[in-house]
Design an enzyme around this catalytic site. Structure first.
Site, PDB file in Angstrom:
ATOM      1  N   SER A 169       2.346 -35.187   5.312  1.00  0.00           N
ATOM      2  CA  SER A 169       2.485 -34.913   3.880  1.00  0.00           C
ATOM      3  C   SER A 169       1.678 -33.709   3.422  1.00  0.00           C
ATOM      4  CB  SER A 169       2.071 -36.132   3.049  1.00  0.00           C
ATOM      5  OG  SER A 169       0.671 -36.269   3.011  1.00  0.00           O
ATOM      6  N   LYS A 227      -5.292 -36.088   0.289  1.00  0.00           N
ATOM      7  CA  LYS A 227      -4.366 -35.503  -0.673  1.00  0.00           C
ATOM      8  C   LYS A 227      -5.103 -34.477  -1.539  1.00  0.00           C
ATOM      9  CE  LYS A 227      -0.591 -37.908   0.117  1.00  0.00           C
ATOM     10  NZ  LYS A 227      -1.067 -38.402   1.408  1.00  0.00           N
TER      11      LYS A 227
END
Length: 228
Positions: A149, A187
């Protein structure tokens, strides 16, 4: 939030205006974004104009003006410093290479660059990193990345990320975030009022948004090691 292609086009327009003083032509934009036709560029330009990032000026060639930039472009983006090579385990109790220029960090296991996974706390082994990679004072540790991701930030599945322990983050920082005290993920951090957005760097994943009380920052990304 802009799509990846919209962001790429805006970055290309800005870079050419910074360099040449005029926007690129539609043909140059098409080639830069590897699109087959200029119609795709027209759609991207329209989307950027509707979102207030650019303005088209009448009766002028290459008549584009940048009105504003997204926050991710206003602050320097993280560019991983990649150390290529393997990860031999050092002798137990020994410092690898030069004790001044290289340090052993605990490798705490895996961190999700995808959906959050169970929090990690056990030291599996150690990894040797150059001292220049460490960011200021404070404790550092390493984690192996699991998932894709964050690939558009240059972070691939199987990479080792070097993390500086800290409990706060600025918007745009790539962090280790602990969600609801049991799930950890890597993230990009964004604060939105009383909410925290954890953004991926891969258009195939969606941003996860949580109440601020459920997200604890456990560290900030400062370096990356890649194995082949």
């Amino acid at each position: 939030m802009l799509t990846r292609k919209q962001m790429e086009l805006l970055e290309f327009i800005k870079s050419r205006m910074d360099r040449d003083g005029v926007p690129p032509s539609f043909d140059e934009m098409k080639d830069a974004l590897d699109l087959r036709s200029k119609s795709g560029i027209h759609r991207l330009i329209t989307a950027l104009e509707e979102r207030g990032f650019i303005r088209r000026l009448a009766h002028r060639a290459r008549a584009l003006e940048i009105v504003k930039l997204p926050e991710a472009m206003e602050r320097p983006a993280f560019t991983p410093r990649v150390i290529e090579g393997d990860r031999p385990e050092p002798p137990k109790g020994a410092m690898a290479l030069d004790t001044v220029h290289a340090l052993d960090l605990p490798l705490l296991g895996r961190i999700a660059a995808g959906m959050p996974i169970e929090a990690i706390s056990d030291v599996a082994q150690s990894v040797t990193v150059p001292g220049s990679m460490l960011s200021g004072r404070g404790q550092h540790y390493a984690l192996e990345v699991k998932g894709d991701s964050m690939i558009e930030a240059g972070i691939n599945n199987g990479d080792i990320v070097v993390i500086r322990e800290q409990q706060t983050a600025d918007n745009g920082d790539i962090v280790v975030a602990l969600v609801a005290d049991h799930e950890a993920t890597l993230k990009r951090f964004r604060r939105r009022g009383g909410m925290i957005a954890l953004e991926p760097a891969n258009a195939a994943y969606e941003t996860q948004v949580y109440p601020e009380a459920l997200v604890k920052v456990q560290g900030r990304l400062v370096g990356l090691i890649r194995s082949y």
